[in-house]
Design a protein around this motif. Structure first.
Motif, PDB file in Angstrom:
ATOM      1  N   PRO A 140       0.829  -1.201   0.000  1.00  0.00           N
ATOM      2  CA  PRO A 140       0.000   0.000   0.000  1.00  0.00           C
ATOM      3  C   PRO A 140       0.868   1.257   0.000  1.00  0.00           C
ATOM      4  N   ARG A 141       0.388   2.261  -0.709  1.00  0.00           N
ATOM      5  CA  ARG A 141       1.129   3.522  -0.726  1.00  0.00           C
ATOM      6  C   ARG A 141       0.131   4.662  -0.787  1.00  0.00           C
ATOM      7  N   ALA A 142       0.538   5.776  -0.260  1.00  0.00           N
ATOM      8  CA  ALA A 142      -0.324   6.954  -0.257  1.00  0.00           C
ATOM      9  C   ALA A 142      -0.160   7.703  -1.580  1.00  0.00           C
ATOM     10  N   ILE A 143      -1.247   8.218  -2.086  1.00  0.00           N
ATOM     11  CA  ILE A 143      -1.240   8.982  -3.326  1.00  0.00           C
ATOM     12  C   ILE A 143      -1.618  10.418  -2.975  1.00  0.00           C
ATOM     13  N   ALA A 144      -0.748  11.322  -3.318  1.00  0.00           N
ATOM     14  CA  ALA A 144      -1.010  12.741  -3.032  1.00  0.00           C
ATOM     15  C   ALA A 144      -1.988  13.292  -4.058  1.00  0.00           C
ATOM     16  N   VAL A 145      -2.963  14.014  -3.563  1.00  0.00           N
ATOM     17  CA  VAL A 145      -3.954  14.659  -4.444  1.00  0.00           C
ATOM     18  C   VAL A 145      -3.434  16.045  -4.763  1.00  0.00           C
ATOM     19  N   GLN A 146      -3.431  16.402  -6.050  1.00  0.00           N
ATOM     20  CA  GLN A 146      -2.915  17.727  -6.463  1.00  0.00           C
ATOM     21  C   GLN A 146      -4.025  18.653  -6.810  1.00  0.00           C
TER      22      GLN A 146
END
Length: 146
Positions: A140-146
């Motif tokens: 699992p990895r975090a995805i940054a919202v732009q």
């Protein structure tokens, strides 16, 4: 009122009933991951973010006689459990024997995210602890919202 009466030995009646109930279900496991009755060793499987953790309960097994391998997504645990002949007096007959002895082999299907190149195993207090790392792409990895 029932015509069925219990004999004088309640435990033998319960044992007989348990065998009949097992026969009705054909010894089928209760879930896809469970095994048939009598398999050895019993196992627990869990996951963390980084690994698949397998605990095989194998008391009385010499760790040097264990063989662990992975081939085509199957983890194989095999070995042999021997019993120590207990010291008993002459003329003693064995009436019950519940401890399994002999060769065994247990197969566990690993999920696709398992990395066969990242496997560690250790034997502690009768338990074989196996950790199979997960592939980097499956963590699992975090995805940054732009």
């Amino acid at each position: 009122m029932s015509d069925y009466t219990l004999g004088t030995d309640l435990f033998s009646e319960l044992d007989r009933l348990q065998r009949r109930m097992s026969g009705l279900f054909g010894g089928l496991p209760s879930s896809l991951r469970s095994s048939q009755l009598g398999t050895f060793p019993y196992i627990n499987i869990g996951t963390t973010d980084d690994a698949i953790e397998i605990v095989a309960f194998a008391p009385g097994v010499d760790p040097a006689k264990l063989d662990i391998s992975i081939d085509k997504g199957l983890l194989s645990i095999s070995g042999e459990r021997t019993t120590q002949r207990e010291q008993s007096s002459e003329g003693t007959r064995q009436n019950a024997r519940e401890r399994f002895s002999g060769s065994f082999r247990r197969m566990v299907e690993l999920p696709q995210q398992a990395n066969p190149d990242k496997v560690q195993a250790r034997y502690v207090d009768g338990c074989l602890l196996i950790s199979v790392g997960k592939r980097e792409a499956s963590k699992p990895r975090a995805i940054a919202v732009q």
